[in-house]
Design a protein around this motif. Structure first.
Motif, PDB file in Angstrom:
ATOM      1  N   ARG A 203     -26.485 -43.838 -92.035  1.00 36.44           N
ATOM      2  CA  ARG A 203     -26.429 -44.477 -90.444  1.00 36.44           C
ATOM      3  C   ARG A 203     -27.792 -43.683 -89.725  1.00 36.44           C
ATOM      4  NH1 ARG A 203     -22.799 -43.600 -86.156  1.00 36.44           N
ATOM      5  NH2 ARG A 203     -22.616 -45.199 -84.848  1.00 36.44           N
ATOM      6  N   THR A 204     -27.918 -42.594 -89.765  1.00 40.38           N
ATOM      7  CA  THR A 204     -29.195 -41.943 -89.373  1.00 40.38           C
ATOM      8  C   THR A 204     -30.346 -42.627 -89.724  1.00 40.38           C
ATOM      9  OG1 THR A 204     -29.588 -40.151 -90.518  1.00 40.38           O
ATOM     10  CG2 THR A 204     -27.871 -39.775 -88.831  1.00 40.38           C
ATOM     11  N   TRP A 205     -30.457 -42.807 -91.033  1.00 45.73           N
ATOM     12  CA  TRP A 205     -31.515 -43.737 -91.537  1.00 45.73           C
ATOM     13  C   TRP A 205     -32.008 -45.024 -91.149  1.00 45.73           C
ATOM     14  CZ3 TRP A 205     -30.362 -41.649 -97.153  1.00 45.73           C
ATOM     15  CH2 TRP A 205     -30.402 -40.161 -97.247  1.00 45.73           C
ATOM     16  N   ASP A 206     -30.984 -45.625 -90.709  1.00 44.21           N
ATOM     17  CA  ASP A 206     -30.973 -46.971 -89.994  1.00 44.21           C
ATOM     18  C   ASP A 206     -31.604 -46.934 -88.723  1.00 44.21           C
ATOM     19  OD1 ASP A 206     -30.469 -49.705 -90.336  1.00 44.21           O
ATOM     20  OD2 ASP A 206     -28.845 -49.336 -88.769  1.00 44.21           O
ATOM     21  N   HIS A 207     -31.794 -45.741 -88.151  1.00 41.41           N
ATOM     22  CA  HIS A 207     -32.204 -45.525 -86.826  1.00 41.41           C
ATOM     23  C   HIS A 207     -33.571 -44.746 -86.734  1.00 41.41           C
ATOM     24  CE1 HIS A 207     -28.975 -47.504 -85.167  1.00 41.41           C
ATOM     25  NE2 HIS A 207     -28.009 -46.537 -85.881  1.00 41.41           N
ATOM     26  N   GLN A 208     -33.737 -43.698 -87.693  1.00 43.34           N
ATOM     27  CA  GLN A 208     -34.891 -42.785 -87.675  1.00 43.34           C
ATOM     28  C   GLN A 208     -35.164 -42.550 -89.094  1.00 43.34           C
ATOM     29  OE1 GLN A 208     -32.538 -39.834 -85.699  1.00 43.34           O
ATOM     30  NE2 GLN A 208     -32.843 -38.297 -87.553  1.00 43.34           N
ATOM     31  N   ALA A 209     -36.447 -41.881 -89.451  1.00 46.05           N
ATOM     32  CA  ALA A 209     -36.842 -41.676 -90.551  1.00 46.05           C
ATOM     33  C   ALA A 209     -36.078 -40.708 -91.360  1.00 46.05           C
ATOM     34  CB  ALA A 209     -38.371 -41.155 -90.402  1.00 46.05           C
ATOM     35  N   GLY A 210     -35.836 -40.973 -92.619  1.00 46.91           N
ATOM     36  CA  GLY A 210     -35.292 -40.068 -93.685  1.00 46.91           C
ATOM     37  C   GLY A 210     -36.294 -39.296 -94.275  1.00 46.91           C
ATOM     38  N   PRO A 211     -35.708 -38.479 -95.368  1.00 46.80           N
ATOM     39  CA  PRO A 211     -36.379 -37.565 -95.916  1.00 46.80           C
ATOM     40  C   PRO A 211     -37.529 -38.351 -96.711  1.00 46.80           C
ATOM     41  CG  PRO A 211     -34.511 -37.852 -97.183  1.00 46.80           C
ATOM     42  CD  PRO A 211     -34.463 -38.644 -95.804  1.00 46.80           C
ATOM     43  N   PRO A 212     -38.604 -37.619 -97.349  1.00 47.58           N
ATOM     44  CA  PRO A 212     -39.796 -38.289 -98.286  1.00 47.58           C
ATOM     45  C   PRO A 212     -39.034 -38.925 -99.162  1.00 47.58           C
ATOM     46  CG  PRO A 212     -40.047 -35.935 -97.760  1.00 47.58           C
ATOM     47  CD  PRO A 212     -38.625 -36.119 -97.284  1.00 47.58           C
ATOM     48  N   GLY A 213     -39.899 -40.322 -99.436  1.00 43.29           N
ATOM     49  CA  GLY A 213     -39.408 -41.323-100.289  1.00 43.29           C
ATOM     50  C   GLY A 213     -38.391 -42.368 -99.684  1.00 43.29           C
ATOM     51  N   ILE A 214     -37.841 -42.108 -98.659  1.00 44.24           N
ATOM     52  CA  ILE A 214     -37.096 -42.869 -97.751  1.00 44.24           C
ATOM     53  C   ILE A 214     -37.942 -43.208 -96.360  1.00 44.24           C
ATOM     54  CG2 ILE A 214     -35.085 -43.487 -96.623  1.00 44.24           C
ATOM     55  CD1 ILE A 214     -33.738 -41.623 -98.532  1.00 44.24           C
ATOM     56  N   GLY A 215     -38.480 -42.209 -95.775  1.00 49.20           N
ATOM     57  CA  GLY A 215     -39.075 -42.540 -94.626  1.00 49.20           C
ATOM     58  C   GLY A 215     -38.480 -43.418 -93.609  1.00 49.20           C
ATOM     59  N   THR A 216     -39.220 -44.505 -93.442  1.00 52.62           N
ATOM     60  CA  THR A 216     -38.591 -45.259 -92.103  1.00 52.62           C
ATOM     61  C   THR A 216     -38.168 -46.599 -93.039  1.00 52.62           C
ATOM     62  OG1 THR A 216     -40.799 -46.284 -91.883  1.00 52.62           O
ATOM     63  CG2 THR A 216     -40.088 -44.612 -90.484  1.00 52.62           C
ATOM     64  N   ALA A 217     -38.299 -46.566 -94.446  1.00 52.32           N
ATOM     65  CA  ALA A 217     -37.784 -47.896 -95.199  1.00 52.32           C
ATOM     66  C   ALA A 217     -36.300 -48.399 -94.746  1.00 52.32           C
ATOM     67  CB  ALA A 217     -37.824 -47.369 -96.845  1.00 52.32           C
ATOM     68  N   LEU A 218     -35.623 -47.691 -94.368  1.00 49.67           N
ATOM     69  CA  LEU A 218     -33.941 -48.174 -94.040  1.00 49.67           C
ATOM     70  C   LEU A 218     -33.875 -48.765 -92.531  1.00 49.67           C
ATOM     71  CD1 LEU A 218     -32.207 -45.840 -96.554  1.00 49.67           C
ATOM     72  CD2 LEU A 218     -32.684 -48.614 -96.852  1.00 49.67           C
ATOM     73  N   VAL A 219     -34.866 -48.074 -91.768  1.00 47.95           N
ATOM     74  CA  VAL A 219     -34.723 -48.419 -90.384  1.00 47.95           C
ATOM     75  C   VAL A 219     -34.305 -49.701 -90.187  1.00 47.95           C
ATOM     76  CG1 VAL A 219     -35.721 -48.418 -88.083  1.00 47.95           C
ATOM     77  CG2 VAL A 219     -35.935 -46.665 -89.613  1.00 47.95           C
ATOM     78  N   GLY A 220     -33.434 -50.196 -89.315  1.00 46.45           N
ATOM     79  CA  GLY A 220     -32.957 -51.711 -88.988  1.00 46.45           C
ATOM     80  C   GLY A 220     -32.639 -52.449 -90.461  1.00 46.45           C
ATOM     81  N   ARG A 221     -32.246 -51.785 -91.490  1.00 43.72           N
ATOM     82  CA  ARG A 221     -32.156 -52.838 -92.699  1.00 43.72           C
ATOM     83  C   ARG A 221     -30.628 -52.598 -93.190  1.00 43.72           C
ATOM     84  NH1 ARG A 221     -36.209 -52.200 -97.203  1.00 43.72           N
ATOM     85  NH2 ARG A 221     -35.707 -54.079 -97.718  1.00 43.72           N
ATOM     86  N   GLU A 222     -29.726 -51.516 -92.540  1.00 45.54           N
ATOM     87  CA  GLU A 222     -28.582 -51.192 -93.067  1.00 45.54           C
ATOM     88  C   GLU A 222     -27.658 -52.005 -92.199  1.00 45.54           C
ATOM     89  OE1 GLU A 222     -28.169 -47.161 -94.978  1.00 45.54           O
ATOM     90  OE2 GLU A 222     -29.626 -46.771 -93.106  1.00 45.54           O
ATOM     91  N   ASP A 223     -26.394 -52.429 -92.753  1.00 45.83           N
ATOM     92  CA  ASP A 223     -25.609 -53.296 -91.906  1.00 45.83           C
ATOM     93  C   ASP A 223     -23.923 -52.361 -92.303  1.00 45.83           C
ATOM     94  OD1 ASP A 223     -23.517 -54.756 -90.880  1.00 45.83           O
ATOM     95  OD2 ASP A 223     -24.131 -56.741 -91.941  1.00 45.83           O
TER      96      ASP A 223
END
Length: 573
Positions: A203-223
Motif C-alpha cells: 500500500r505504501t508503494w501505491d503512494h511513494q517509491a519502493g525499493p530498487p526495481g520497483i521505484g515509482t512503478a506502482l504509484v497509483g496503480r494498485e487497487d
C-alpha cells in the motif's frame, strides 16, 4: 508442510480415505469445453518481475516463546522479503494478490536439487536472515548452499496473472518457517500478521517509491478495494487465519496494546500488529493444514476456495475439507462463494516449482493409484501445475477481478481443453479431463438430509423424515480415532479412512437410497431418491447429503446434471 513426524510418516496410505472428505453428494466432475475461456492464457499487459528484501524487520506475534534458540519472548522479528510481479503496461489501478508459501526446508543446495539426493546437503546448513551456511566457506561453495526460495515456486502463476492485469506478490516467510521448524509451534497468528504487514507495505508503494526495481512503478496503480490471497500448506492455513484476523485487526497501536494474542489465551505480550482491514474479496487455500496452534478458523465475509490433492502424502488427511465444511453454509447464506476442488492424481508439492519431491510415493506403500510416480492414476508435475494455473487464477480473477467469464470453471461445469492432462490429450487412459477435478460447491438453498452420526447409520433426517437403504451389502457409520494410520480403528479394516464421522455404503447390484422430504414446502409423502445401478461403493464423511427443499427441485437438479450428483461420487468396481 507439517512437521509432526508421527502424522507425516504414514501419509500415503491414508490418502484414499482422506480424499473421500471431498465427495459430498454435491460433488461433480467436469469435462473439456472449447467455449470456456482459458484463465491460464497470457494477458495483454506484459509483466515486470522484481525481488525485494528490505533492511528493516517487523515484529509479529507467535504463540509461545522460542525453544531453539531459547527465548522468553513471544514476538518474532521477520524480514519483509519476497518477489512481486506487476503489469508492464496499463495505468490500472490493478487488483492486488498476495501468495504465502508453507513450511519447507529453509536451506538447500544446488547439487541436492540437481541430483535429487536422498540426503540434502542443505540440511547441514544453518539459516539466519535469508542466508544459509554450513560454517565452512568451501563446503558452501562446492555444494551451492543457499536459502530455499519457496516463494519463487509460484512464479508461473504470479507472472501470468500480472500479464492479465494484477499486481501479485509472493512473500518469503522462511523466518517463521525456521522458527517453527526449531521445535516451536506453528506460528499461526504470525502468518496472518505478516500477510497484513505485506499488504501494508504494498500500500505504501501505491503512494511513494519502493525499493530498487520497483521505484515509482506502482504509484497509483494498485487497487486495494480488490484484494485476494492464496496460500499453500501451512500458508493455506495462514490465509485461512488471515481471513479471520483481517476482520478484527486492531486499527491503532493503542488497540493492539489492549489485545492479547488469540492463539494463546492469557498471553502477556500484546499482538504487535495494527493497521487497516483490507477488502478481502477471495481466499484460495491450497492443500492447507488445519488446527495448528489449536486454531480451527471459520471463514466468513469473503469468497472461499480450497483445493485438496487426492494423492497428498504430506497433509494426507486433507485437512482443508473440514475448513470447507465448517464454513460453507455461513458463506453461502451470506451470498459468498464456497467451493472445494478434489484434484485426482495430484500430490502436495508439485504446485510449487521449488518443491520437487513426489510426496505421494512413500517407498511404494499406500494407495496404488498414488504410489507409482508415473502410474495412470497420477498427474505429471507439468500437468499438476497446469491445473493450478487454471483453478487459482480462475477463482481469483472471478471474485477479485470480477471476470465472471470463468464461472463455468469455478463452479465445476467445465474446463478449458488446455487444462486437460497430457495423457488425455494424447488419447491414453488414466486421469483425464472428465475425472481430474471433483468440484463441491456450497449450495445456496439446501436442507440437511443426512448429517453426522457418530456410530450408527441415521434412520431419519434431522426433521424426522425416514431414510431407507435398500440393496446395500454394507451400510454403516463410524468415527475413526486419531490413531488410525495404515490400519483403521473402530471402522472395519478397509478402506483406510480419514478422521471424522462418516458413513459407508457398498452394493453388489442395484441399490436405492431414499430420503423423505416432509414439511410445508414439500408436502407429506415427498421423496428424494438416488438409484445406484451396477457395482460400486460410496464412502461419505459427514456432513453428507444436502438436498433441495422440494422433491421437484431435486429431480430437476439431477436432470440438469445428466450423470447425477450422487452417481458422480461412485467408485465403480
Amino acid at each position: 508442510m507439517r512437521t509432526s513426524p508421527l502424522r507425516r510418516g504414514c501419509g500415503v496410505a491414508a490418502a484414499v480415505a482422506a480424499s473421500l472428505l471431498a465427495l459430498p453428494l454435491t460433488a461433480q466432475a467436469v469435462g473439456p469445453d472449447p467455449a470456456v475461456p482459458d484463465p491460464a492464457a497470457p494477458g495483454p499487459y506484459g509483466f515486470v518481475h522484481v525481488q525485494y528484501d528490505l533492511p528493516q524487520k517487523v515484529a509479529v506475534g507467535v504463540g509461545m516463546p522460542s525453544q531453539t534458540p531459547t527465548s522468553t519472548s513471544t514476538l518474532l522479528a521477520m524480514r519483509l522479503a519476497g518477489d512481486i510481479s506487476y503489469p508492464r503496461y496499463g495505468r490500472g489501478p490493478f487488483p492486488v494478490i498476495v501468495f504465502m508459501h508453507g513450511n519447507h526446508e529453509t536451506c538447500s543446495s544446488a547439487i541436492g536439487q540437481q541430483f535429487g539426493l536422498l540426503i540434502e546437503p542443505g540440511s547441514a546448513a544453518t539459516y539466519s536472515d535469508g542466508k544459509c551456511t554450513t560454517g565452512y566457506a568451501t563446503a558452501d561453495s562446492v555444494f551451492g548452499i543457499d536459502e530455499s526460495r519457496s516463494y519463487l515456486g509460484y512464479d508461473y502463476i504470479e507472472e501470468r496473472m500480472a500479464t492479465q492485469g494484477y499486481v501479485v506478490a509472493s512473500m518469503d516467510i522462511n523466518d517463521i518457517t525456521n522458527w517453527s521448524n526449531n521445535a516451536n509451534e506453528s506460528g499461526y497468528i504470525g502468518r496472518a500478521e505478516i500477510m497484513a504487514k505485506t499488504l501494508d507495505l504494498m500500500r505504501t508503494w501505491d503512494h511513494q517509491a519502493g525499493p530498487p526495481g520497483i521505484g515509482t512503478a506502482l504509484v497509483g496503480r494498485e487497487d486495494f478495494s480488490r484484494v485476494g490471497v492464496m496460500g499453500h500448506s501451512r500458508g493455506g492455513e495462514g490465509v485461512n487465519g488471515f481471513a479471520e484476523y483481517n476482520a478484527t485487526r486492531p486499527a491503532s497501536a493503542a488497540a493492539a496494546a489492549a489485545r492479547t494474542d488469540p492463539e494463546t489465551v492469557g498471553r502477556a505480550e500484546p499482538v504487535p500488529d495494527f493497521g487497516p482491514r483490507y477488502r478481502l474479496k477471495a481466499v484460495f487455500s491450497l492443500a492447507p493444514v488445519d488446527g495448528q496452534g489449536g486454531r480451527h478458523p471459520v471463514i466468513k465475509g469473503t469468497n472461499y476456495a480450497v483445493l485438496l490433492p487426492y494423492c497428498d502424502g504430506d497433509v494426507f488427511d486433507l485437512e482443508g475439507a473440514p475448513v470447507f465444511e465448517r464454513s460453507k453454509n455461513g458463506l453461502t447464506d451470506g451470498g459468498y462463494m464456497a467451493v472445494q476442488y478434489l484434484v485426482n492424481g495430484a500430490n502436495h508439492d508439485y504446485f510449487n516449482t521449488d518443491w520437487t519431491d513426489d510426496d505421494a510415493n512413500l517407498f511404494g506403500y499406500g494407495d496404488p493409484n498414488c504410489n507409482v510416480k508415473e502410474g495412470p492414476g497420477r498427474l505429471s508435475a507439468a500437468d499438476q501445475r497446469q491445473i493450478g494455473l487454471t483453478l487459482i487464477p480462475a477463482f481469483l480473477r472471478d471474485y477479485v477481478g470480477g471476470e465472471h467469464q470463468f464461472d463455468p470453471i469455478v463452479d465445476g461445469q467445465a474446463l478449458p481443453p488446455q487444462a486437460c492432462p497430457t495423457r488425455y490429450r494424447g488419447g491414453q487412459l488414466g486421469v483425464n479431463c472428465e475425472n481430474v477435478i471433483q468440484t463441491s460447491e456450497g449450495p445456496p438453498h439446501r436442507r440437511l438430509l443426512i448429517g453426522p452420526s457418530k456410530d450408527e447409520l441415521p434412520a431419519a433426517t434431522p426433521q424426522g423424515d425416514p431414510i431407507v437403504y435398500r440393496g446395500f451389502s454394507t451400510a454403516s457409520a463410524c468415527t475413526p480415532d486419531d490413531s488410525a494410520q495404515f490400519a483403521t480403528t473402530g471402522c472395519g479394516s478397509t478402506p483406510d479412512r480419514s478422521l471424522g464421522p462418516q458413513m459407508t455404503l457398498e452394493w453388489d447390484g442395484h441399490a436405492t437410497l431414499s430420503v423423505g422430504l416432509g414439511g410445508r414446502r414439500s408436502g407429506p409423502g415427498a421423496l428424494w431418491r438416488a438409484r445406484l445401478p451396477g457395482l460400486g461403493e460410496l464412502h461419505e464423511p459427514a456432513p453428507a447429503a444436502h438436498g433441495r427443499s422440494g422433491a421437484g427441485d431435486a429431480d430437476r437438479h439431477l436432470r440438469r446434471h445428466p450423470h447425477g450428483r450422487l452417481e458422480r461420487v461412485l467408485r465403480r468396481a
